[in-house]
Scaffold this motif. Structure first.
Motif, PDB file in Angstrom:
ATOM      1  N   TYR A  21      70.187   0.164  36.882  1.00  0.00           N
ATOM      2  CA  TYR A  21      69.560   0.821  38.035  1.00  0.00           C
ATOM      3  C   TYR A  21      69.527   2.346  37.844  1.00  0.00           C
ATOM      4  N   ILE A  24      66.545   3.210  35.692  1.00  0.00           N
ATOM      5  CA  ILE A  24      65.279   3.230  36.440  1.00  0.00           C
ATOM      6  C   ILE A  24      65.144   4.553  37.205  1.00  0.00           C
ATOM      7  N   ALA A  46      58.731  -3.663  43.411  1.00  0.00           N
ATOM      8  CA  ALA A  46      60.023  -4.104  42.882  1.00  0.00           C
ATOM      9  C   ALA A  46      59.865  -5.453  42.181  1.00  0.00           C
ATOM     10  N   VAL A  49      58.505  -5.007  38.756  1.00  0.00           N
ATOM     11  CA  VAL A  49      59.527  -4.467  37.851  1.00  0.00           C
ATOM     12  C   VAL A  49      60.506  -5.578  37.442  1.00  0.00           C
ATOM     13  N   THR A  53      61.000  -6.499  33.570  1.00  0.00           N
ATOM     14  CA  THR A  53      62.267  -6.113  32.932  1.00  0.00           C
ATOM     15  C   THR A  53      63.287  -7.245  32.850  1.00  0.00           C
ATOM     16  N   VAL A  60      66.896  -3.719  40.924  1.00  0.00           N
ATOM     17  CA  VAL A  60      65.674  -2.936  41.087  1.00  0.00           C
ATOM     18  C   VAL A  60      65.613  -2.346  42.499  1.00  0.00           C
ATOM     19  N   TYR A  64      65.368   1.615  43.698  1.00  0.00           N
ATOM     20  CA  TYR A  64      64.337   2.133  44.597  1.00  0.00           C
ATOM     21  C   TYR A  64      64.967   2.761  45.843  1.00  0.00           C
TER      22      TYR A  64
END
Lengths: 141, 305
Positions: A21, A24, A46, A49, A53, A60, A64
Motif C-alpha cells: 500500500y 501505491i 480500486a 488496481v 496487481t 488497495v 487510496y
C-alpha cells in the motif's frame, strides 16, 4: 481544469520490503511530483488496481484512503477517484535540495560512505516523524 | 447443531478430528478455528498438516470423525449452491471438451452463472475449446477448474492450492481475477498455499495448521502486530513473562520471536514487528502444538463482544 483520462499501472515490488500500500501511495506521489498526474486526472478504480496487481482489495483501499487523507485525491461516488492536490517541493530547484546536497558532500569529504549517510538520514527522519509512516510524504500546504 | 447460524462467520470448526482408518492417526486433531465472512484467508501448513482434508470437510465431501464444522451457518453438504470448491486434483470429466465443461457449469448453476468471468478464467483463446479435458496440461486444467469455481458466484470459495501448476504470468492474472471477483461480490475465500509471498499480497486472514491442529488464526495485520522480534545480548530467561515462540542465536546474543505480554521490553533491546514469513516459520518451527480448548461459543457470535 479538464478531466483527464490517464492510464496508470502500478508496479508492485514483492521483494523490496516496502508494504504494497505504501508503494501505491508513493507511486501516485511520485507521478504528481513529476507532473505526470495533475488535478482533475482520474486514477483507476480500486477494483481495476486489484485485478491488475493481484493485491488484496483492502490493501488497495488502504492506499487510496491514505492518499485521500493527505488531501491528494478525492473519491466521488460513482465517478471515481480524482487527483485534487499538488506536490512539487522536492524538484531540482528546491532550496532544500541545495542544502541537503551541501551537507551530503561535506559528510562524504569527512569520509562517510553512501550507506552511512543513508542510515543517518533515515534515523533523522525517524526521530522527526515518530508517529508517521516513514515512507509516506505529507502534502504541501 | 444447537447454535443459531452466525452470518458473520463464514467457516468455523470446533474440536474437529478426522481419522480415515479405525486405528490410523488423526489427520485433523481437535482442530478449532473461526473465519469471518468477507475475508481472503490463507490456509498454510507443512505437507500432511491436514489442509486438504479440512477443505474436503468444509466442502461437505467428508464428515468429521468427531467435532463440528459449519460453513455459511450450516452443516457442510456437497453441491451447496453458495459454496464453490476447487479440489487439489481438479476432478472433471476427462472426456468432456472445455466448451462442454463450461456449458455444464452454466447448466448446473442456472441464473447464478457468471459466463463472462468463467470464459476469461478458462481463457479459451489459448487452446481450442473443442479440446478434451483429459488432453490438457496441468495448468490448463487448473484454469478450467478455477473457471467452474469462480463462475458459480459462490459466497464461500474453498480453493485447494488454486495457483499450483500455473506459470508466473497466469498466477498474477488469475489471482487478480479472483481478488477482483472478491471485491465485486464480498465473497469469502479460504485457499491453501505454499507460497508465502502470494499469501502476503493476496490474503488478509491466516489459518496455520500443523499436525492437524490450529497453530495460528486471525487477521494478518493483527497477528504480526501482536508479535515482536526481540534481539538481546543475554539468555532467553530475560523474556520471562512473555510468550516465547521461537529463539535463535544472533552472534553473542539471541533473536527471539515473542508474543509480548504487555510487560515493558528493555530499551536496550532491538524490537521490531515480524514479517508474515517470519511469523509463520517461527510458529511452525516449534515442536509441539499448544492445545486451545474448544469452546462451545466458538460457532456463535460472542454476545459479550
Amino acid at each position: 481544469m479538464g478531466v483527464g483520462v490517464v492510464g496508470f499501472d502500478f508496479r508492485i515490488d514483492r521483494r523490496g520490503g516496502i508494504p504494497a500500500y505504501v508503494q501505491i501511495v508513493q507511486q501516485v506521489q511520485q507521478a504528481m511530483r513529476l507532473g505526470l498526474l495533475e488535478p482533475g486526472d482520474r486514477l483507476p478504480t480500486a477494483r481495476a488496481v486489484v485485478e491488475a496487481t493481484a493485491l488484496n482489495p483492502n490493501t488497495v483501499l488502504k492506499a487510496y484512503r491514505e492518499l485521500e487523507s493527505q488531501g491528494l485525491v478525492e473519491t466521488r461516488r460513482r465517478h471515481g477517484t480524482f487527483v485534487t492536490g499538488t506536490l512539487g517541493a522536492s524538484t531540482a530547484d528546491s532550496p532544500w535540495r541545495a542544502e541537503l546536497a551541501d551537507v551530503a558532500s561535506r559528510a562524504r569529504a569527512a569520509g562517510l560512505e553512501r550507506d552511512d549517510l543513508t542510515a543517518l538520514f533515515s534515523a533523522v527522519l525517524e526521530d522527526l516523524y515518530v508517529s508517521k509512516e516513514p515512507d509516506v510524504a505529507s502534502p504541501q500546504p | 447443531m444447537s447454535h443459531p447460524p452466525s452470518p458473520d462467520v463464514a467457516l468455523a470448526a470446533v474440536g474437529v478430528t478426522k481419522r480415515y482408518r479405525r486405528r490410523g492417526s488423526d489427520v485433523l486433531d481437535e482442530c478449532s478455528f473461526r473465519i469471518p465472512a468477507g475475508v481472503v484467508c490463507a490456509l498454510v501448513g507443512p505437507n500432511g498438516a491436514g489442509k486438504s482434508t479440512l477443505l474436503e470437510l468444509a466442502a461437505g465431501l467428508q464428515r468429521p470423525t468427531t467435532g463440528a464444522i459449519e460453513a455459511l451457518g450450516g452443516m457442510p453438504r456437497a453441491g451447496h449452491p453458495r459454496v464453490a470448491y476447487l479440489a487439489q486434483h481438479r476432478p472433471m470429466f476427462t472426456r468432456f471438451t472445455v466448451d462442454e465443461t463450461l456449458r455444464l457449469g452454466a447448466r448446473l448453476n442456472g441464473d447464478n452463472w457468471d459466463a463472462e468471468l468463467a470464459e476469461r478464467v478458462a481463457a479459451p483463446a489459448r487452446f481450442h475449446k473443442s479440446e478434451r479435458i483429459g488432453d490438457l496440461s496441468g495448468g490448463e486444467r487448473t484454469r478450467v477448474a478455477l473457471a467452474l469455481a469462480l463462475g458459480k458466484r459462490a459466497d464461500l470459495l474453498l480453493l485447494d492450492e488454486p495457483m499450483a501448476d500455473l506459470d508466473v504470468v497466469a498466477r498474477q492474472e488469475l489471482m487478480g481475477l479472483l481478488l477482483a471477483h472478491v471485491a465485486d461480490t464480498g465473497a469469502t475465500v479460504v485457499m491453501s498455499s505454499h507460497i508465502i509471498s502470494e499469501v502476503a499480497d493476496a490474503c488478509d486472514h491466516l489459518l496455520v495448521l500443523d499436525q492437524g491442529a490450529t497453530r495460528l488464526c486471525g487477521d494478518i495485520d493483527e497477528l504480526t502486530a501482536s508479535h515482536a522480534v526481540v534481539t538481546l545480548p543475554g539468555p532467553v530467561e530475560q523474556l520471562a513473562g512473555h510468550t516465547v515462540i521461537e529463539s535463535r542465536p544472533a552472534g553473542r546474543g539471541i533473536s527471539v520471536l515473542i508474543r509480548p505480554s504487555g510487560a515493558p521490553l528493555s530499551a536496550e533491546w532491538e524490537v521490531r514487528t515480524p514479517s508474515l514469513e517470519e511469523l509463520i516459520l517461527a510458529h511452525l518451527a516449534t515442536g509441539e502444538v499448544p492445545r486451545t480448548t474448544p469452546s462451545a461459543s466458538l460457532l456463535t457470535k460472542e454476545s459479550a463482544a
